[in-house]
Write a protein that holds these residues in place. Structure first.
Motif, mmCIF file in Angstrom:
data_model
loop_
_atom_site.group_PDB
_atom_site.id
_atom_site.type_symbol
_atom_site.label_atom_id
_atom_site.label_comp_id
_atom_site.label_asym_id
_atom_site.label_seq_id
_atom_site.Cartn_x
_atom_site.Cartn_y
_atom_site.Cartn_z
ATOM 1 N N LYS A 193 6.983 6.248 3.522
ATOM 2 C CA LYS A 193 7.013 4.759 3.266
ATOM 3 C C LYS A 193 5.940 4.185 2.815
ATOM 4 O O LYS A 193 4.633 4.659 2.572
ATOM 5 N N SER A 194 6.135 3.074 2.210
ATOM 6 C CA SER A 194 5.023 2.144 1.575
ATOM 7 C C SER A 194 4.772 0.973 2.780
ATOM 8 O O SER A 194 5.593 0.936 3.557
ATOM 9 N N TYR A 195 3.496 0.590 2.834
ATOM 10 C CA TYR A 195 3.212 -0.421 3.818
ATOM 11 C C TYR A 195 2.851 -1.791 3.136
ATOM 12 O O TYR A 195 2.234 -1.746 2.157
ATOM 13 N N SER A 252 3.235 -2.734 15.652
ATOM 14 C CA SER A 252 3.938 -2.303 16.965
ATOM 15 C C SER A 252 3.633 -0.696 17.056
ATOM 16 O O SER A 252 4.368 0.000 18.093
ATOM 17 N N ASN A 253 2.642 -0.296 16.921
ATOM 18 C CA ASN A 253 2.133 0.970 17.232
ATOM 19 C C ASN A 253 2.738 2.154 16.577
ATOM 20 O O ASN A 253 2.928 3.337 17.263
ATOM 21 N N GLN A 254 3.703 1.808 15.561
ATOM 22 C CA GLN A 254 4.588 2.795 14.841
ATOM 23 C C GLN A 254 3.882 3.830 14.400
ATOM 24 O O GLN A 254 2.466 3.925 14.090
ATOM 25 N N ASN A 255 4.276 5.190 14.379
ATOM 26 C CA ASN A 255 3.617 6.375 13.895
ATOM 27 C C ASN A 255 3.728 6.106 12.177
ATOM 28 O O ASN A 255 4.508 5.434 11.769
ATOM 29 N N PHE A 256 2.650 6.696 11.629
ATOM 30 C CA PHE A 256 2.450 6.830 10.168
ATOM 31 C C PHE A 256 3.734 7.515 9.890
ATOM 32 O O PHE A 256 4.082 8.659 10.070
ATOM 33 N N ILE A 267 0.733 -1.233 0.085
ATOM 34 C CA ILE A 267 -0.080 -0.051 0.013
ATOM 35 C C ILE A 267 0.812 1.353 0.052
ATOM 36 O O ILE A 267 1.623 1.308 0.911
ATOM 37 N N SER A 268 0.623 2.159 -0.864
ATOM 38 C CA SER A 268 1.453 3.476 -0.951
ATOM 39 C C SER A 268 0.728 4.355 0.257
ATOM 40 O O SER A 268 -0.377 4.149 0.451
ATOM 41 N N SER A 269 1.657 5.109 0.619
ATOM 42 C CA SER A 269 1.420 6.148 1.843
ATOM 43 C C SER A 269 -0.096 6.920 1.336
ATOM 44 O O SER A 269 -0.555 7.562 1.951
ATOM 45 N N LYS A 270 -0.174 7.321 0.046
ATOM 46 C CA LYS A 270 -1.361 7.872 -0.721
ATOM 47 C C LYS A 270 -2.513 7.283 -0.552
ATOM 48 O O LYS A 270 -3.649 8.062 -0.328
ATOM 49 N N GLN A 271 -2.546 6.006 -0.151
ATOM 50 C CA GLN A 271 -3.647 5.233 0.224
ATOM 51 C C GLN A 271 -4.210 5.514 1.743
ATOM 52 O O GLN A 271 -5.240 4.730 1.874
#
Length: 116
Positions: free
Chosen positions: A97-99, A89-93, A64-68
């Motif tokens: 990055k892509s996910y 792990s409750n990381q911040n957005f 998933i791109s960050s734009k989504q």
């Protein structure tokens, strides 16, 4: 009796101590405890495989791109459908990055940042 196999398992000392403590609480050997845990996990995975959701079949492993991702509303758009999301792990957005989708549970997708 079923043929038994032996293999070496490396783990952190802290995890070994937890397993030993749990085995002692249940009056079992660590070997017996681990064998039961593995059997239970494999059985639960077998059940999940037979009743896998559309989201699980279609989205796991999808990048998933960050734009989504709509961080303000806590939504991610995948294949034209909006889902709630959690980041592993409750990381911040991080908009740079892509996910990758690592889990689908109902209408909530769990995302992991892609490390290049």
């Amino acid at each position: 009796m079923e043929d038994m196999a032996t293999f070496l398992l490396r783990m952190p000392q802290a995890l070994k101590r937890k397993l030993e403590q749990r085995a002692k609480q249940e009056n079992r050997s660590v070997n017996s405890l681990l064998q039961t845990m593995i059997e239970n996990e494999l059985e639960s995975l077998k059940q999940i495989d037979t009743v896998t959701s559309l989201e699980h079949r279609q989205f796991i492993g999808q990048v998933i791109s960050s734009k989504q991702i709509d961080q303000e509303n806590g939504l991610v758009q995948v294949n034209g459908i909006f889902y709630r999301y959690l980041i592993e792990s409750n990381q911040n957005f991080d908009s740079t990055k892509s996910y990758i989708v690592i889990e689908a549970n109902g209408n909530i997708l769990t995302l992991r940042p892609v490390v290049l």
